[in-house]
Design a protein around this motif. Structure first.
Motif, PDB file in Angstrom:
ATOM      1  N   UNK A  20      16.885 -24.680 -19.453  1.00  0.00           N
ATOM      2  CA  UNK A  20      16.190 -25.969 -19.576  1.00  0.00           C
ATOM      3  C   UNK A  20      16.470 -26.879 -18.403  1.00  0.00           C
ATOM      4  N   UNK A  21      17.742 -26.991 -17.995  1.00  0.00           N
ATOM      5  CA  UNK A  21      18.105 -27.827 -16.841  1.00  0.00           C
ATOM      6  C   UNK A  21      17.418 -27.315 -15.571  1.00  0.00           C
ATOM      7  N   UNK A  22      17.439 -26.001 -15.407  1.00  0.00           N
ATOM      8  CA  UNK A  22      16.818 -25.374 -14.233  1.00  0.00           C
ATOM      9  C   UNK A  22      15.322 -25.680 -14.178  1.00  0.00           C
ATOM     10  N   UNK A  23      14.623 -25.497 -15.283  1.00  0.00           N
ATOM     11  CA  UNK A  23      13.172 -25.712 -15.280  1.00  0.00           C
ATOM     12  C   UNK A  23      12.816 -27.189 -15.091  1.00  0.00           C
ATOM     13  N   UNK A  24      13.595 -28.092 -15.658  1.00  0.00           N
ATOM     14  CA  UNK A  24      13.352 -29.530 -15.430  1.00  0.00           C
ATOM     15  C   UNK A  24      13.557 -29.878 -13.957  1.00  0.00           C
ATOM     16  N   UNK A  25      14.603 -29.343 -13.359  1.00  0.00           N
ATOM     17  CA  UNK A  25      14.866 -29.603 -11.934  1.00  0.00           C
ATOM     18  C   UNK A  25      13.774 -28.996 -11.067  1.00  0.00           C
ATOM     19  N   UNK A  26      13.315 -27.796 -11.406  1.00  0.00           N
ATOM     20  CA  UNK A  26      12.227 -27.165 -10.658  1.00  0.00           C
ATOM     21  C   UNK A  26      10.954 -28.006 -10.732  1.00  0.00           C
ATOM     22  N   UNK A  27      10.631 -28.514 -11.910  1.00  0.00           N
ATOM     23  CA  UNK A  27       9.431 -29.344 -12.068  1.00  0.00           C
ATOM     24  C   UNK A  27       9.495 -30.574 -11.161  1.00  0.00           C
ATOM     25  N   UNK A  32       7.071 -33.081  -6.282  1.00  0.00           N
ATOM     26  CA  UNK A  32       7.284 -33.879  -5.075  1.00  0.00           C
ATOM     27  C   UNK A  32       6.883 -33.112  -3.819  1.00  0.00           C
ATOM     28  N   UNK A  33       7.189 -31.837  -3.766  1.00  0.00           N
ATOM     29  CA  UNK A  33       6.818 -31.026  -2.604  1.00  0.00           C
ATOM     30  C   UNK A  33       5.301 -30.911  -2.519  1.00  0.00           C
ATOM     31  N   UNK A  34       4.657 -30.634  -3.630  1.00  0.00           N
ATOM     32  CA  UNK A  34       3.202 -30.468  -3.642  1.00  0.00           C
ATOM     33  C   UNK A  34       2.480 -31.752  -3.265  1.00  0.00           C
ATOM     34  N   UNK A  35       3.102 -32.895  -3.515  1.00  0.00           N
ATOM     35  CA  UNK A  35       2.454 -34.173  -3.233  1.00  0.00           C
ATOM     36  C   UNK A  35       2.607 -34.643  -1.800  1.00  0.00           C
ATOM     37  N   UNK A  36       3.347 -33.926  -0.960  1.00  0.00           N
ATOM     38  CA  UNK A  36       3.414 -34.495   0.364  1.00  0.00           C
ATOM     39  C   UNK A  36       4.284 -33.837   1.406  1.00  0.00           C
ATOM     40  N   UNK A  37       4.819 -32.648   1.176  1.00  0.00           N
ATOM     41  CA  UNK A  37       5.589 -32.014   2.232  1.00  0.00           C
ATOM     42  C   UNK A  37       4.607 -31.295   3.161  1.00  0.00           C
ATOM     43  N   UNK A  38       4.595 -31.670   4.434  1.00  0.00           N
ATOM     44  CA  UNK A  38       3.646 -31.059   5.364  1.00  0.00           C
ATOM     45  C   UNK A  38       3.788 -29.539   5.420  1.00  0.00           C
ATOM     46  N   UNK A  39       2.659 -28.862   5.332  1.00  0.00           N
ATOM     47  CA  UNK A  39       2.625 -27.416   5.458  1.00  0.00           C
ATOM     48  C   UNK A  39       2.810 -26.656   4.157  1.00  0.00           C
ATOM     49  N   UNK A  40       3.218 -27.333   3.079  1.00  0.00           N
ATOM     50  CA  UNK A  40       3.394 -26.641   1.798  1.00  0.00           C
ATOM     51  C   UNK A  40       2.023 -26.306   1.221  1.00  0.00           C
ATOM     52  N   UNK A  41       1.847 -25.055   0.788  1.00  0.00           N
ATOM     53  CA  UNK A  41       0.571 -24.619   0.224  1.00  0.00           C
ATOM     54  C   UNK A  41       0.641 -24.403  -1.286  1.00  0.00           C
TER      55      UNK A  41
END
Length: 122
Positions: A20-27, A32-41
């Protein structure tokens, strides 16, 4: 070679009681990565079908250099810390995409197909 798309793979072990902790941290990380890290697909988290403590995290990047810049950033270290704290073992691999099958072509289906006219003698 750095201009080719790249895939980063993490093979990690997470004790079942930390899932549960792992999946919450992954979410938190993935949004955050999907919303704005350059080059992330795109990225995925996958659970092993035969070992519930084995996980695979993959991410695809426009260029390997984009991932490496993100990985070196202080924001990255702070953001992934809660997820890494769940790991009992982790292995990271980086790949440059060498070849890929083409994207499937989607067919267009018209709502009103044109009438078929049959002519001829019989």
């Amino acid at each position: 070679m750095s201009e080719h798309r790249a895939r980063v793979v993490f093979l990690v072990r997470v004790p079942q009681e930390r899932t549960g902790d792992f999946l919450r941290a992954y979410e938190a990380v993935r949004h955050l990565v999907a919303e704005g890290v350059p080059g992330h697909l795109v990225d995925q988290v996958c659970r092993c079908a035969t070992d519930p403590e084995q996980w695979l995290i993959t991410s695809e990047w426009a260029r390997l250099a984009d991932f490496e810049a993100w990985e070196r950033s202080p924001e990255h270290r702070d953001l992934v810390r809660p997820m890494r704290e769940c790991f009992t073992d982790a292995r990271s691999l980086r790949f440059v995409v060498h070849a890929q099958t083409p994207e499937p072509v989607t067919s267009v289906i018209r709502a009103d197909p044109a009438p078929v006219v049959v002519t001829g003698g019989g």
